[in-house]
Structure formats: C-alpha cells, structure tokens
Design a protein around this motif. Structure first.
Motif, PDB file in Angstrom:
ATOM      1  N   ILE A   1       0.816  -1.305   0.075  1.00 17.64           N
ATOM      2  CA  ILE A   1       0.073   0.095  -0.097  1.00 17.64           C
ATOM      3  C   ILE A   1       0.924   1.143   0.146  1.00 17.64           C
ATOM      4  O   ILE A   1       1.782   1.466   0.852  1.00 17.64           O
ATOM      5  N   SER A   2       0.820   1.864  -1.169  1.00 16.84           N
ATOM      6  CA  SER A   2       1.943   2.903  -1.260  1.00 16.84           C
ATOM      7  C   SER A   2       1.500   3.815  -2.402  1.00 16.84           C
ATOM      8  O   SER A   2       0.905   3.479  -3.088  1.00 16.84           O
ATOM      9  N   ARG A   3       2.251   5.132  -2.549  1.00 13.79           N
ATOM     10  CA  ARG A   3       2.267   5.928  -3.531  1.00 13.79           C
ATOM     11  C   ARG A   3       3.090   5.490  -4.431  1.00 13.79           C
ATOM     12  O   ARG A   3       4.108   4.744  -4.286  1.00 13.79           O
ATOM     13  N   ILE A   4       2.819   5.281  -5.810  1.00 14.33           N
ATOM     14  CA  ILE A   4       3.630   4.604  -6.837  1.00 14.33           C
ATOM     15  C   ILE A   4       4.491   5.897  -7.309  1.00 14.33           C
ATOM     16  O   ILE A   4       4.366   6.342  -8.507  1.00 14.33           O
ATOM     17  N   ASP A   5       5.527   6.269  -6.536  1.00 11.20           N
ATOM     18  CA  ASP A   5       6.504   7.227  -7.178  1.00 11.20           C
ATOM     19  C   ASP A   5       7.881   6.924  -6.642  1.00 11.20           C
ATOM     20  O   ASP A   5       8.076   5.712  -6.212  1.00 11.20           O
ATOM     21  N   ALA A   6       8.699   7.691  -7.091  1.00 10.40           N
ATOM     22  CA  ALA A   6      10.309   7.255  -6.957  1.00 10.40           C
ATOM     23  C   ALA A   6      10.530   7.236  -5.477  1.00 10.40           C
ATOM     24  O   ALA A   6      10.122   8.088  -4.809  1.00 10.40           O
ATOM     25  N   GLY A   7      11.465   6.377  -5.009  1.00 10.02           N
ATOM     26  CA  GLY A   7      11.916   6.210  -3.746  1.00 10.02           C
ATOM     27  C   GLY A   7      10.969   5.324  -2.892  1.00 10.02           C
ATOM     28  O   GLY A   7      11.282   5.065  -1.698  1.00 10.02           O
ATOM     29  N   LYS A   8       9.776   5.033  -3.270  1.00  9.53           N
ATOM     30  CA  LYS A   8       8.880   4.213  -2.505  1.00  9.53           C
ATOM     31  C   LYS A   8       8.981   2.720  -2.477  1.00  9.53           C
ATOM     32  O   LYS A   8       8.582   1.926  -1.734  1.00  9.53           O
ATOM     33  N   GLY A   9      10.100   2.280  -3.510  1.00 14.30           N
ATOM     34  CA  GLY A   9      10.543   1.005  -3.412  1.00 14.30           C
ATOM     35  C   GLY A   9       9.376  -0.077  -4.266  1.00 14.30           C
ATOM     36  O   GLY A   9       9.827  -1.269  -4.102  1.00 14.30           O
ATOM     37  N   TRP A  10       8.551   0.334  -4.874  1.00 12.32           N
ATOM     38  CA  TRP A  10       7.531  -0.647  -5.756  1.00 12.32           C
ATOM     39  C   TRP A  10       8.331  -1.457  -6.655  1.00 12.32           C
ATOM     40  O   TRP A  10       7.922  -2.606  -6.806  1.00 12.32           O
ATOM     41  N   GLU A  11       9.422  -1.090  -7.361  1.00 11.67           N
ATOM     42  CA  GLU A  11      10.370  -1.674  -8.123  1.00 11.67           C
ATOM     43  C   GLU A  11      11.128  -2.981  -7.425  1.00 11.67           C
ATOM     44  O   GLU A  11      11.414  -4.032  -7.980  1.00 11.67           O
ATOM     45  N   ASP A  12      11.528  -2.557  -6.223  1.00 13.01           N
ATOM     46  CA  ASP A  12      12.193  -3.558  -5.337  1.00 13.01           C
ATOM     47  C   ASP A  12      11.216  -4.692  -5.207  1.00 13.01           C
ATOM     48  O   ASP A  12      11.512  -5.893  -4.942  1.00 13.01           O
ATOM     49  N   PHE A  13       9.948  -4.313  -4.664  1.00 12.12           N
ATOM     50  CA  PHE A  13       9.066  -5.414  -4.428  1.00 12.12           C
ATOM     51  C   PHE A  13       8.788  -6.161  -5.443  1.00 12.12           C
ATOM     52  O   PHE A  13       8.868  -7.534  -5.348  1.00 12.12           O
ATOM     53  N   LEU A  14       8.548  -5.765  -6.714  1.00 12.01           N
ATOM     54  CA  LEU A  14       8.504  -6.651  -7.742  1.00 12.01           C
ATOM     55  C   LEU A  14       9.640  -7.263  -8.092  1.00 12.01           C
ATOM     56  O   LEU A  14       9.247  -8.447  -8.446  1.00 12.01           O
ATOM     57  N   SER A  15      10.896  -7.041  -8.062  1.00  4.16           N
ATOM     58  CA  SER A  15      12.068  -7.614  -8.217  1.00  4.16           C
ATOM     59  C   SER A  15      12.165  -8.750  -7.196  1.00  4.16           C
ATOM     60  O   SER A  15      12.613 -10.113  -7.614  1.00  4.16           O
ATOM     61  N   ALA A  16      11.878  -8.738  -5.848  1.00  2.00           N
ATOM     62  CA  ALA A  16      11.810  -9.663  -4.808  1.00  2.00           C
ATOM     63  C   ALA A  16      10.716 -10.820  -5.357  1.00  2.00           C
ATOM     64  O   ALA A  16      11.097 -11.986  -5.087  1.00  2.00           O
TER      65      ALA A  16
ATOM     66  N   LEU B   1      12.769  -6.925   9.054  1.00  2.00           N
ATOM     67  CA  LEU B   1      13.461  -5.621   8.624  1.00  2.00           C
ATOM     68  C   LEU B   1      14.549  -6.256   7.601  1.00  2.00           C
ATOM     69  O   LEU B   1      15.269  -7.106   7.667  1.00  2.00           O
ATOM     70  N   PHE B   2      14.715  -5.260   6.505  1.00  2.00           N
ATOM     71  CA  PHE B   2      15.939  -5.666   5.643  1.00  2.00           C
ATOM     72  C   PHE B   2      16.448  -4.246   5.134  1.00  2.00           C
ATOM     73  O   PHE B   2      15.643  -3.134   5.400  1.00  2.00           O
ATOM     74  N   THR B   3      17.574  -4.426   4.546  1.00  2.00           N
ATOM     75  CA  THR B   3      18.322  -3.260   4.108  1.00  2.00           C
ATOM     76  C   THR B   3      17.516  -2.352   3.046  1.00  2.00           C
ATOM     77  O   THR B   3      17.340  -3.301   1.911  1.00  2.00           O
ATOM     78  N   PRO B   4      17.112  -1.359   3.130  1.00  2.00           N
ATOM     79  CA  PRO B   4      16.650  -0.607   1.827  1.00  2.00           C
ATOM     80  C   PRO B   4      17.415  -0.791   0.460  1.00  2.00           C
ATOM     81  O   PRO B   4      18.358  -0.639   0.657  1.00  2.00           O
ATOM     82  N   GLY B   5      16.648  -1.033  -0.475  1.00  2.00           N
ATOM     83  CA  GLY B   5      16.973  -1.312  -1.894  1.00  2.00           C
ATOM     84  C   GLY B   5      17.549  -2.679  -1.998  1.00  2.00           C
ATOM     85  O   GLY B   5      18.029  -2.917  -3.010  1.00  2.00           O
ATOM     86  N   ASN B   6      17.866  -3.426  -0.986  1.00  2.00           N
ATOM     87  CA  ASN B   6      18.368  -4.838  -1.372  1.00  2.00           C
ATOM     88  C   ASN B   6      17.416  -5.667  -1.357  1.00  2.00           C
ATOM     89  O   ASN B   6      16.709  -6.456  -0.659  1.00  2.00           O
ATOM     90  N   VAL B   7      17.217  -6.092  -2.841  1.00  2.84           N
ATOM     91  CA  VAL B   7      16.190  -6.931  -3.331  1.00  2.84           C
ATOM     92  C   VAL B   7      16.408  -8.525  -2.848  1.00  2.84           C
ATOM     93  O   VAL B   7      15.405  -8.944  -2.644  1.00  2.84           O
ATOM     94  N   ASN B   8      17.545  -9.017  -2.643  1.00  4.85           N
ATOM     95  CA  ASN B   8      17.828 -10.244  -2.340  1.00  4.85           C
ATOM     96  C   ASN B   8      17.467 -10.419  -0.931  1.00  4.85           C
ATOM     97  O   ASN B   8      16.778 -11.471  -0.602  1.00  4.85           O
ATOM     98  N   GLU B   9      17.796  -9.333  -0.088  1.00 10.42           N
ATOM     99  CA  GLU B   9      17.366  -9.550   1.363  1.00 10.42           C
ATOM    100  C   GLU B   9      15.996  -9.603   1.594  1.00 10.42           C
ATOM    101  O   GLU B   9      15.337 -10.420   2.216  1.00 10.42           O
ATOM    102  N   LEU B  10      15.433  -8.560   0.758  1.00  6.28           N
ATOM    103  CA  LEU B  10      14.075  -8.394   0.614  1.00  6.28           C
ATOM    104  C   LEU B  10      13.346  -9.873   0.479  1.00  6.28           C
ATOM    105  O   LEU B  10      12.325 -10.311   0.901  1.00  6.28           O
ATOM    106  N   ALA B  11      13.648 -10.375  -0.692  1.00  9.50           N
ATOM    107  CA  ALA B  11      13.143 -11.637  -1.135  1.00  9.50           C
ATOM    108  C   ALA B  11      13.370 -12.931  -0.072  1.00  9.50           C
ATOM    109  O   ALA B  11      12.576 -13.551   0.188  1.00  9.50           O
ATOM    110  N   GLU B  12      14.493 -12.861   0.573  1.00 12.61           N
ATOM    111  CA  GLU B  12      14.874 -13.781   1.442  1.00 12.61           C
ATOM    112  C   GLU B  12      14.152 -13.575   2.870  1.00 12.61           C
ATOM    113  O   GLU B  12      13.472 -14.622   3.591  1.00 12.61           O
ATOM    114  N   ASN B  13      13.478 -12.276   3.113  1.00 11.98           N
ATOM    115  CA  ASN B  13      12.859 -11.915   4.373  1.00 11.98           C
ATOM    116  C   ASN B  13      11.474 -12.737   4.131  1.00 11.98           C
ATOM    117  O   ASN B  13      10.736 -13.215   4.974  1.00 11.98           O
ATOM    118  N   ILE B  14      10.858 -12.495   2.910  1.00  9.70           N
ATOM    119  CA  ILE B  14       9.439 -12.910   2.357  1.00  9.70           C
ATOM    120  C   ILE B  14       9.456 -14.259   2.561  1.00  9.70           C
ATOM    121  O   ILE B  14       8.606 -14.893   3.179  1.00  9.70           O
TER     122      ILE B  14
END
Length: 349
Positions: free
Chosen positions: A173-188, A291-304
């Motif tokens: 749930i977020s604004r779809i804007d730069a810096g909000k990390g939506w692309e990291d979510f999709l990559s994960a 919690l995961f390091t901001p912008g770290n897609v692999n760490e986000l995927a691992e946490n999910i």
C-alpha cells in the motif's frame, strides 16, 4: 495538504488530526488548506497564492488561542513575514519531507528564522525528534513533542474474521512514486517466483510511476501473480490489510513514521519493512515483522520467503505482537496527549 474528491488520500492525516481534535471540543475558527495534489507549476503557483492570502487574512482577522501549522518549509515564507507581528503561540507540525527537501537550500534559512519563533514543534517519531535536534542545534528537547501523525484510528483499522488463504497474499500500500520501493517489491517477487515459491500480491496506490510499474509487471511475467488495484479509499483499506498474510513496506525514503505500517499492524498483519528512519522505531525484527536493508532486493526476497516458511505458531505470535505495537499508537490516546500539551501551551502563554 488536505484531501479532495479527486485525491482522497492527499493529506488525509491532516484531516484526521482536525476531526479527532474536534472530538476534544477544539474549535477551528479558521482553516487554510490546499485540497488535492497539483499536477503542474502554474496550478501550484495559483493554489499557493490563494493559500497564502487565506493564511494572512485568518492570521490578522480571526480570533484564536494558538496557530497550528502542518509542514514547515511549505509555510515558512509566509510565516516569516507574519511573525514580524506575532499574535499568539505558534505550533509547527513537521512531517519529514518538509525538512529533508529543504536541507542545503535557501529555504532552510527561512525555516531556521521561523523555528526560532516557534513555541512548540510536533514531530511524528523519536527518530525525527533526533533529526530535528541534529539539524537545528538551537532547539531543545522540551521544545519538541512527539505525536505520531494523529495515530491509528481503531474504528477504521481493525481485525475482521480471518481468511485462510490457500496461496499466501503479500500486499503493498503506497504511492507509486520514486523512492517508494515498488520496483524492489516486484523484483523480489520475481526472485520468489523463479524459486518456485507460490504467492499472490496486491498493490494499492497511485502516483507518477504507475505506467512504469505496469510495464515492469508485464516484463517480469508477473501479470498472473500481481493485482494492481489503483487508488483505494481509506475506508476500504481495512479489507486489504485483513486479506494479506504480510504487508511489504519497501521504501527507500526517510519516512518520519510510516503510518501505513501501523495501520496494517492494527489488523494483525505483520510488516516486512525497510530498516530505515521511522519504520525501524516500531518494526521489531523477528517479533512483529521483519527488517531488510533498503534497496537490497535479495534480502527482501529472503525475508519474505523466511516469513512464509514460519510455522503457524510463529506467525500467530508475530500477528499478536504487531497488534500490541499498534495499540501504542492508538488515535484516541495520541490525540488526547497532544490536546493536553496544547492546553498547557495556551496556559503558559
């Protein structure tokens, strides 16, 4: 910032702040706001011109006990002029972007001038209180009051009868804007899919990068896995939070609090969020979320993946811990504490 019919979530926390204080019998004798987001420089210039005129008129011709201002940088130019003749106690509610966006710019000199004449500064988190003390060393801790953005309204965000999802549902749930990390979510999500992990994802929000997001969903072959809902009204968000197994909050911005995470927690939905700014003040790793390091897609995927593989007992513990955390930010408690501090300020002056 204030909601409009076209942009009902724009500054909704400011509207909630006003409504909740009115329940404490606070009277707003005058209100100056900009309703809805402006898309171009001309409309912004026009709306701010009308806004500043409204502020000036209300400042001199209305009766009030104190002046309460949301956002510093947006208002400091007009306040710097008006405060040449200070009438009543001044309270400024700083939210984050108004400070971060002004650092190193001329407007920050104006901010300093206004802050030195401010009687009370309200911030959304202890994290942001420290930011203010570092950036403006002339401030003292007693000048700053922590009040988390009107808190979480438990009449709007609450637990519904549980859904048993055959396939786990992840939410953003977020604004779809730069810096909000939506692309990291999709990559994960793409990493998880390639690992053969089953999931469904829902995304709700609007912003300047919607087209880029939809293109990325298509390019990663996630169209069958991700549902984009667009803008969802605030009174409908409770159904989304309850539908999720976990909410992902992948922002890379210095969020001063991140109220959406607490709203999810009030529905017993754990949050997998960036280890940054205000988020890390309430997301406790392995307790009420991850919690995961901001912008770290692999760490986000691992946490999910880690969360999805937790036992039912561990997930239940995290759900209960998330709910307990949200209670600390309950709106009635938050507004009552703020109301009492404002009453003290009026008495002091």
């Amino acid at each position: 910032m204030y909601p409009s019919s076209k942009d009902p979530l724009f500054g909704v926390f400011v509207k909630n702040f006003k409504l909740l204080l009115e329940k404490h019998r606070v009277i707003f004798s005058a209100v100056s706001v900009i309703k809805g987001k402006r898309d171009n420089k001309f409309s912004k210039l026009f709306s701010y011109s009308i806004y500043y005129i409204s502020i000036s008129y209300n400042y001199f011709f209305k009766e009030y006990d104190l002046l309460y201002v949301h956002y510093l940088s947006h208002n400091s130019p007009i306040l710097a002029l008006l405060l040449l003749k200070k009438r009543k106690p001044l309270v400024i509610n700083v939210h984050g972007t108004d400070i971060f966006s002004s650092q190193g710019k001329k407007i920050d000199q104006v901010n300093v001038h206004v802050l030195k004449k401010t009687d009370l500064i309200v911030v959304p988190s202890l994290y942001f209180q420290n930011i203010m003390l570092i950036n403006y060393p002339f401030l003292k801790p007693y000048n700053i009051f922590v009040s988390p953005s009107a808190g979480v309204d438990m009449t709007k965000f609450y637990l519904l009868p549980p859904n048993i999802n055959a396939t786990p549902i992840l939410g953003l749930i977020s604004r779809i804007d730069a810096g909000k990390g939506w692309e990291d979510f999709l990559s994960a999500l793409n990493i998880l899919k390639n690992r053969g992990i089953k999931f469904k994802a829902i995304i709700a929000g609007q912003g300047l990068e919607e087209k880029q997001m939809l293109t990325m969903i298509n390019n990663l072959n996630l169209s069958e896995d991700v549902e984009f809902l667009g803008l969802v009204k605030q009174n409908q968000l409770v159904h989304l939070y309850n539908k999720m197994d976990a909410m992902v909050f992948p922002t890379k911005k210095e969020e001063s609090l991140g109220l959406v995470g607490l709203e999810a927690m009030s529905c017993k939905t754990p949050v997998i969020g960036s280890d940054i700014a205000g988020l890390k003040t309430y997301i406790k790793h392995n307790e009420n979320g991850l919690l995961f390091t901001p912008g770290n897609v692999n760490e986000l995927a691992e946490n999910i993946e880690k969360y999805l593989k937790f036992s039912a007992e561990k997930k239940k513990e995290m759900m209960e811990a998330a709910y307990a955390t949200s209670q600390e930010y309950e709106a009635k408690r938050v507004i009552s504490n703020l109301h009492n501090r404002l009453l003290e300020l009026c008495t002091e002056k």
